[in-house]
Design a protein around this motif. Structure first.
Motif, PDB file in Angstrom:
ATOM      1  N   VAL A  21       0.814  -1.224   0.000  1.00  0.00           N
ATOM      2  CA  VAL A  21       0.000   0.000   0.000  1.00  0.00           C
ATOM      3  C   VAL A  21       0.843   1.268   0.000  1.00  0.00           C
ATOM      4  N   LYS A  22       2.081   1.141  -0.400  1.00  0.00           N
ATOM      5  CA  LYS A  22       2.995   2.286  -0.407  1.00  0.00           C
ATOM      6  C   LYS A  22       2.428   3.469  -1.182  1.00  0.00           C
ATOM      7  N   TYR A  23       1.755   3.171  -2.294  1.00  0.00           N
ATOM      8  CA  TYR A  23       1.241   4.240  -3.152  1.00  0.00           C
ATOM      9  C   TYR A  23      -0.264   4.490  -2.961  1.00  0.00           C
ATOM     10  N   LEU A  24      -0.809   3.898  -1.904  1.00  0.00           N
ATOM     11  CA  LEU A  24      -2.236   4.057  -1.672  1.00  0.00           C
ATOM     12  C   LEU A  24      -2.596   5.488  -1.268  1.00  0.00           C
ATOM     13  N   PHE A  25      -1.611   6.231  -0.776  1.00  0.00           N
ATOM     14  CA  PHE A  25      -1.884   7.598  -0.313  1.00  0.00           C
ATOM     15  C   PHE A  25      -1.104   8.648  -1.100  1.00  0.00           C
ATOM     16  N   LYS A  26      -0.412   8.197  -2.154  1.00  0.00           N
ATOM     17  CA  LYS A  26       0.313   9.145  -2.992  1.00  0.00           C
ATOM     18  C   LYS A  26      -0.573   9.582  -4.151  1.00  0.00           C
ATOM     19  N   ILE A  28      -9.159  12.571   5.972  1.00  0.00           N
ATOM     20  CA  ILE A  28      -9.319  11.115   5.961  1.00  0.00           C
ATOM     21  C   ILE A  28      -8.044  10.440   5.465  1.00  0.00           C
ATOM     22  N   PHE A  29      -7.441  10.964   4.390  1.00  0.00           N
ATOM     23  CA  PHE A  29      -6.215  10.373   3.848  1.00  0.00           C
ATOM     24  C   PHE A  29      -5.035  10.562   4.801  1.00  0.00           C
ATOM     25  N   TYR A  30      -5.031  11.671   5.489  1.00  0.00           N
ATOM     26  CA  TYR A  30      -3.976  11.902   6.486  1.00  0.00           C
ATOM     27  C   TYR A  30      -4.074  10.852   7.589  1.00  0.00           C
ATOM     28  N   ASN A  31      -5.283  10.590   8.056  1.00  0.00           N
ATOM     29  CA  ASN A  31      -5.479   9.587   9.108  1.00  0.00           C
ATOM     30  C   ASN A  31      -5.172   8.180   8.614  1.00  0.00           C
ATOM     31  N   ARG A  32      -5.489   7.908   7.341  1.00  0.00           N
ATOM     32  CA  ARG A  32      -5.212   6.572   6.807  1.00  0.00           C
ATOM     33  C   ARG A  32      -3.714   6.288   6.755  1.00  0.00           C
ATOM     34  N   ASN A  33      -2.961   7.296   6.484  1.00  0.00           N
ATOM     35  CA  ASN A  33      -1.504   7.144   6.492  1.00  0.00           C
ATOM     36  C   ASN A  33      -1.019   6.772   7.885  1.00  0.00           C
ATOM     37  N   LYS A  34      -1.636   7.355   8.891  1.00  0.00           N
ATOM     38  CA  LYS A  34      -1.290   7.024  10.281  1.00  0.00           C
ATOM     39  C   LYS A  34      -1.774   5.616  10.633  1.00  0.00           C
ATOM     40  N   MET A  35      -2.910   5.231  10.072  1.00  0.00           N
ATOM     41  CA  MET A  35      -3.442   3.889  10.342  1.00  0.00           C
ATOM     42  C   MET A  35      -2.497   2.805   9.843  1.00  0.00           C
ATOM     43  N   ILE A  36      -1.965   3.007   8.640  1.00  0.00           N
ATOM     44  CA  ILE A  36      -1.108   1.986   8.059  1.00  0.00           C
ATOM     45  C   ILE A  36       0.223   1.894   8.794  1.00  0.00           C
ATOM     46  N   ASN A  37       0.571   2.967   9.487  1.00  0.00           N
ATOM     47  CA  ASN A  37       1.801   2.977  10.296  1.00  0.00           C
ATOM     48  C   ASN A  37       1.537   2.575  11.739  1.00  0.00           C
ATOM     49  N   ASN A  38       0.333   2.039  11.991  1.00  0.00           N
ATOM     50  CA  ASN A  38      -0.049   1.505  13.296  1.00  0.00           C
ATOM     51  C   ASN A  38      -0.107   2.564  14.397  1.00  0.00           C
ATOM     52  N   PRO A  59      -5.971   3.251  15.105  1.00  0.00           N
ATOM     53  CA  PRO A  59      -6.638   2.038  14.585  1.00  0.00           C
ATOM     54  C   PRO A  59      -7.323   2.274  13.244  1.00  0.00           C
ATOM     55  N   LEU A  60      -7.485   1.197  12.502  1.00  0.00           N
ATOM     56  CA  LEU A  60      -8.136   1.243  11.195  1.00  0.00           C
ATOM     57  C   LEU A  60      -9.643   1.422  11.348  1.00  0.00           C
ATOM     58  N   ASP A  61     -10.226   2.256  10.484  1.00  0.00           N
ATOM     59  CA  ASP A  61     -11.684   2.354  10.416  1.00  0.00           C
ATOM     60  C   ASP A  61     -12.192   1.473   9.278  1.00  0.00           C
ATOM     61  N   TRP A  62     -13.499   1.488   9.039  1.00  0.00           N
ATOM     62  CA  TRP A  62     -14.111   0.592   8.063  1.00  0.00           C
ATOM     63  C   TRP A  62     -13.662   0.903   6.637  1.00  0.00           C
ATOM     64  N   GLY A  63     -13.582   2.185   6.299  1.00  0.00           N
ATOM     65  CA  GLY A  63     -13.182   2.563   4.952  1.00  0.00           C
ATOM     66  C   GLY A  63     -11.768   2.126   4.637  1.00  0.00           C
ATOM     67  N   MET A  64     -10.875   2.294   5.591  1.00  0.00           N
ATOM     68  CA  MET A  64      -9.484   1.899   5.384  1.00  0.00           C
ATOM     69  C   MET A  64      -9.356   0.376   5.284  1.00  0.00           C
ATOM     70  N   ALA A  65     -10.132  -0.335   6.087  1.00  0.00           N
ATOM     71  CA  ALA A  65     -10.076  -1.804   6.049  1.00  0.00           C
ATOM     72  C   ALA A  65     -10.495  -2.323   4.681  1.00  0.00           C
ATOM     73  N   GLU A  66     -11.499  -1.703   4.096  1.00  0.00           N
ATOM     74  CA  GLU A  66     -11.938  -2.115   2.758  1.00  0.00           C
ATOM     75  C   GLU A  66     -10.853  -1.852   1.727  1.00  0.00           C
TER      76      GLU A  66
END
Length: 930
Positions: A553-558, A572-582, A585-592
């Motif tokens: 998912v390296k390019y999932l936020f680029k 939302i994308f800023y938070n998802r970047n933090k989610m992938i770096n643990n 926690p992941l939300d439903w949209g990011m999990a999908e």
């Protein structure tokens, strides 16, 4: 002469407008190449036009020329106003035949004389053309359809013969001038009556006799057996054979054929060469595979490889339930999968055979036509064949069947050509078919052929049609069969035809008799039509680790350079970047997003469709994002590196029935695919209930195969009213049986992730129904850190943590869905110590063993409670009570399962938010007190 340029003067300018444009462009081409060949009248017109500024024609130019009253004579080459006015009128006159000629064509084989429709535009008087003027000599050298025509009368008769005979052409409604021009040239340049060879004529005759023989044989040998006879439209057999040979030449690898009952068995016998007589002998083993219920013979599908001159093509006749036209989007979906898979190298062709009343009467046709050119569903055109036997069951008066003139008028909404043809004229049917196929392959659009025919017998062979149509059936009984009529026609055309009609008929009758005898001898060796495509294995995939996930998912936020996100999406994308770096926690949209990326890494293609799925109805998914500066849509999942699987996401047209049927077809023929359809709200799936009932939950039992489709239905009571609360859970629980589907209600991010991951990795062809959350999408209690997610798995049931000793638990509350968190909140706030809450995440197959294993740990249980948000006559209550009584309460004979929920309601939920809140509080309190 002035500069000769291509000038755009044929636009909205009276007699130079629209349909005359095709004529005038032809004249103008000749003017550009050699103006001296044109008569002086036209030459002067173009010179006048070219003199205007910007080379644009305006109405006032013609008016000015009229005012000048410049007279023409051969010596001074002046403009002849009277001649041009006559030409103007006559062009409109002959053009009217293109528009209205089909209304007076001899389309009905039961009416031998021409229909006397009053079409004013088809008379000289309408244009104030005197009859003596028809014999005027005039130069029409610009007309491309025929040479050496010098009088108005010859052209008039030519058009009348072309457009008012046994074919009704409708194409003037098409907006695209290139398509219209091509059709015009093809129709007016080709000879209908001599368009096929003598060999083709012989083959047509044989096919017609085969069709008639088959129907008569079945009628004699199996009297009273339903077969939905093709008699009256036997021309369908040579027509379908011609489609096959044409497609082979076009290197089409697959044809997907959808048709209802009428003529289906005849097609299987005479086109697909399947031994249909087996099915009439009622050998139960034929229909008894996979312990299935099977289906009636005229619903069953069949796959056949047909070879022709060392080439082959695969014909798929799809299984079709009695909801006649629902097969249409299924056929389209099957084709679309192979277009996506092979990038259209297979060049699959959808061929759909409709009934006239069903075609105009059933809304799924409008829905399917609406999406026919939409990228998500475009299959580059279908061939539609409408069998119009002029009677719908017992209704034959067209004014009781439709408002429009033709049953095909709905096809005009997509600017497609429509051809009506007298089905007693097989050579003309083949001509129209070739025209339709050439148009489809050239312009990649749908084409419609209406075969005007009749039904020789009743709706089925038991009905007596004289009860409701005595006049029509008196005519039909006196009407000769098409095979006889055609034989008498070609006997005078083909010199070397040696076999008589009676000999051919007897030959095919004996052939069928021999097949039946051989069937009786080898009755133990019957071959089933069932596909047996239920695979239960999973792909051999190793578990993925956190390091690999981060790389995937390296390019999932680029995002592309200068891509400006909406502020809400940016967060939302800023938070998802933090989610992938643990970090959070992941939300439903990011999990999908994550599960799709992982499956693509494994080589599995993911397809997600539905209304507003890219963003998500609840603004949670954001798989695709739109640049706020230039309005460009970007989908990160399509731009990940080194992934073997593909990703498709489509915001669907505003339709449930046709889209779900399409996705069923798409998933049915697929492999290594996670195919998901999401309803905007779960309630809206009721618009597709036909697809669910007749395909998704029953196809395994009826036809021996099933679809691996995943259906997401947002479900949960948040006070949004009757149509935005319930996904109608009770309907799916009522329909589940014999392990036909799986039903989930996940309440955590981990659960949905592992459901989709497991489904994507599985090769099992079994539908999944997932009731997804709405308000829970933003509930932190449902989230999970990515590192923990990767070591988790799916749990069929979940239990709330309690520090109390198990012997102190007296009450067990069972539930599903978001109400768990409301129960949990009450449980914590009131420090309840004697209760435990168990949520069932997989409702079907019912996990009774798991439940028994857990509740057996509590030795002092006195109360079992089922708590739900839905009314008592809806939701899971009836289903749960049955299974508890059968598998759970049998071990606890002194305990009853009690109900906490809304009372029985005819609607699904309250419309008033305050009333909703009051009811929710009552339900929660009741669960801990009864």
């Amino acid at each position: 002469m002035k500069n000769k340029k291509k000038i755009p003067f044929f636009k909205n300018n009276g007699w130079l407008y629209s349909d005359n444009q095709l004529f005038l462009e032809n004249i103008y081409k000749k003017f550009l190449s050699n103006s001296e060949k044109l008569n002086n009248s036209w030459r002067n017109i173009f010179n006048q036009l070219l003199d205007q500024k910007n080379f644009k024609y305006k109405d006032k130019v013609f008016k000015d020329l009229k005012k000048k009253n410049i007279k023409y004579n051969s010596n001074n080459s002046k403009y002849n106003n009277n001649s041009i006015i006559l030409k103007e009128k006559f062009l409109s006159f002959i053009n009217a035949y293109r528009y209205f000629g089909h209304y007076i064509s001899r389309l009905n084989p039961l009416i031998l004389s021409k229909i006397k429709n009053n079409i004013p535009e088809l008379s000289c008087s309408f244009y104030k053309i005197k009859k003596e003027k028809l014999n005027s000599l005039i130069y029409f050298d610009f007309l491309f359809f025929k040479k050496n025509i010098n009088s108005f009368k010859e052209i008039y008769l030519f058009f009348k013969k072309k457009y008012c005979n046994y074919i009704g052409f409708e194409y003037m409604h098409i907006n695209n001038s290139n398509e219209k021009k091509w059709l015009q040239k093809y129709i007016e340049n080709n000879d209908f009556t001599n368009s096929i060879s003598d060999i083709d004529r012989k083959n047509i005759l044989k096919d017609l006799i085969k069709s008639t023989t088959f129907e008569k044989f079945i009628h004699t040998k199996f009297p009273g057996s339903k077969r939905f006879s093709l008699e009256g439209c036997d021309v369908l057999i040579p027509l379908l054979k011609k489609i096959i040979t044409f497609c082979i030449k076009k290197k089409t690898k697959k044809i997907f054929l959808g048709m209802a009952h009428r003529g289906r068995l005849n097609v299987m016998q005479n086109v697909l060469k399947h031994n249909v007589l087996n099915m009439f002998q009622n050998h139960s083993k034929i229909f008894n595979n996979n312990n299935g219920t099977g289906d009636v013979k005229y619903h069953l599908g069949f796959k056949k490889i047909i070879k022709f001159k060392e080439k082959e093509i695969e014909i798929n006749l799809l299984d079709n339930p009695s909801h006649l036209e629902i097969i249409t989007p299924v056929v389209i979906g099957c084709c679309k999968f192979f277009i996506d898979k092979t990038k259209n190298k297979d060049n699959p062709l959808p061929v759909i055979i409709h009934g006239d009343a069903a075609f105009i009467g059933q809304g799924v046709i409008q829905e399917t036509l609406n999406m026919s050119q939409v990228p998500a569903y475009n299959v580059f055109g279908s061939i539609h064949i409408i069998i119009n036997n002029q009677i719908a069951f017992t209704t034959s008066n067209s004014k009781y069947l439709r408002t429009s003139t033709y049953c095909t008028d709905i096809a005009k909404m997509i600017n497609s050509p429509i051809f009506h043809v007298n089905a007693d004229k097989p050579e003309l049917v083949i001509f129209v078919l070739k025209l339709a196929l050439k148009f489809r392959y050239l312009f990649k659009k749908d084409v419609f052929i209406e075969l005007i025919c009749y039904r020789r017998l009743g709706h089925n062979e038991v009905d007596d049609p004289y009860i409701t149509q005595p006049k029509m059936y008196n005519i039909i009984n006196q009407h000769k069969r098409i095979c006889y009529l055609y034989f008498n026609k070609i006997i005078n055309i083909i010199n070397n035809i040696k076999i008589s009609y009676k000999k051919l008929y007897k030959h095919y009758m004996n052939k069928l008799s021999n097949i039946l005898k051989n069937n009786n001898k080898n009755s133990k060796n019957k071959i089933s039509l069932y596909k047996k495509n239920i695979l239960l294995k999973n792909l051999n995939i190793k578990k993925i680790n956190y390091k690999k996930i981060k790389k995937i998912v390296k390019y999932l936020f680029k995002l592309p350079n200068n891509f400006i996100m909406h502020p809400q999406v940016r967060k939302i994308f800023y938070n998802r970047n933090k989610m992938i770096n643990n970090k959070i926690p992941l939300d439903w949209g990011m999990a999908e997003n994550l599960v799709y990326a992982v499956l693509m890494y494994y080589g599995i293609t993911c397809r997600l469709t539905g209304e507003d799925v890219s963003r998500g109805t609840f603004c949670h998914r954001h798989i695709s994002i739109v640049c706020q500066k230039n309005n460009i849509t970007y989908t990160p999942l399509k731009n990940l590196n080194n992934l073997n699987g593909l990703f498709y996401v489509w915001d669907s047209v505003l339709s449930e029935e046709s889209v779900l049927a399409f996705e069923h077809g798409y998933s049915m023929v697929s492999s290594k695919l996670l195919n998901i359809w999401e309803a905007q709200f779960g309630d809206f799936s009721n618009g597709a209930q036909i697809v669910i009932d007749q395909f998704i939950v029953s196809s395994l039992q009826k036809w021996g195969y099933s679809s691996p489709l995943v259906i997401l239905l947002p479900h949960g009571y948040e006070g949004q009213g009757p149509e935005h609360s319930s996904g109608r859970l009770e309907r799916y629980l009522q329909l589940c049986a014999q392990n036909n589907i799986k039903i989930y209600i996940p309440t955590t991010v981990s659960q949905i992730y592992h459901i989709l991951l497991k489904k994507g990795k599985s090769l099992s062809k079994k539908p999944l129904i997932i009731f997804t959350p709405k308000s829970l999408l933003r509930n932190p209690l449902t989230f999970i850190y990515i590192k923990k997610l990767l070591i988790e798995k799916f749990h069929k049931i979940l239990i709330n943590k309690t520090n109390k000793e198990k012997n102190l638990i007296y009450r067990v509350i069972f539930c599903s869905g978001k109400i768990y968190y409301e129960l949990l909140d009450f449980y914590k706030k009131n420090k309840i110590a004697d209760s435990v809450i168990i949520r069932i995440e997989q409702l079907y197959p019912f996990p009774f063993l798991k439940i028994n294993n857990i509740i057996n740990q509590f030795i002092n249980i006195k109360h079992f409670i089922w708590c739900q948000e839905e009314p008592m006559n809806q939701g899971s209550w009836t289903y749960i009570y049955f299974y508890f009584k059968k598998y759970i309460l049998i071990h606890y004979k002194n305990i009853e399962l009690k109900y906490s929920g809304r009372p029985k309601l005819s609607s699904t939920a309250e419309g008033n938010f305050l009333n909703h809140q009051i009811q929710q509080i009552k339900i929660i309190k009741l669960a801990f007190s009864i």
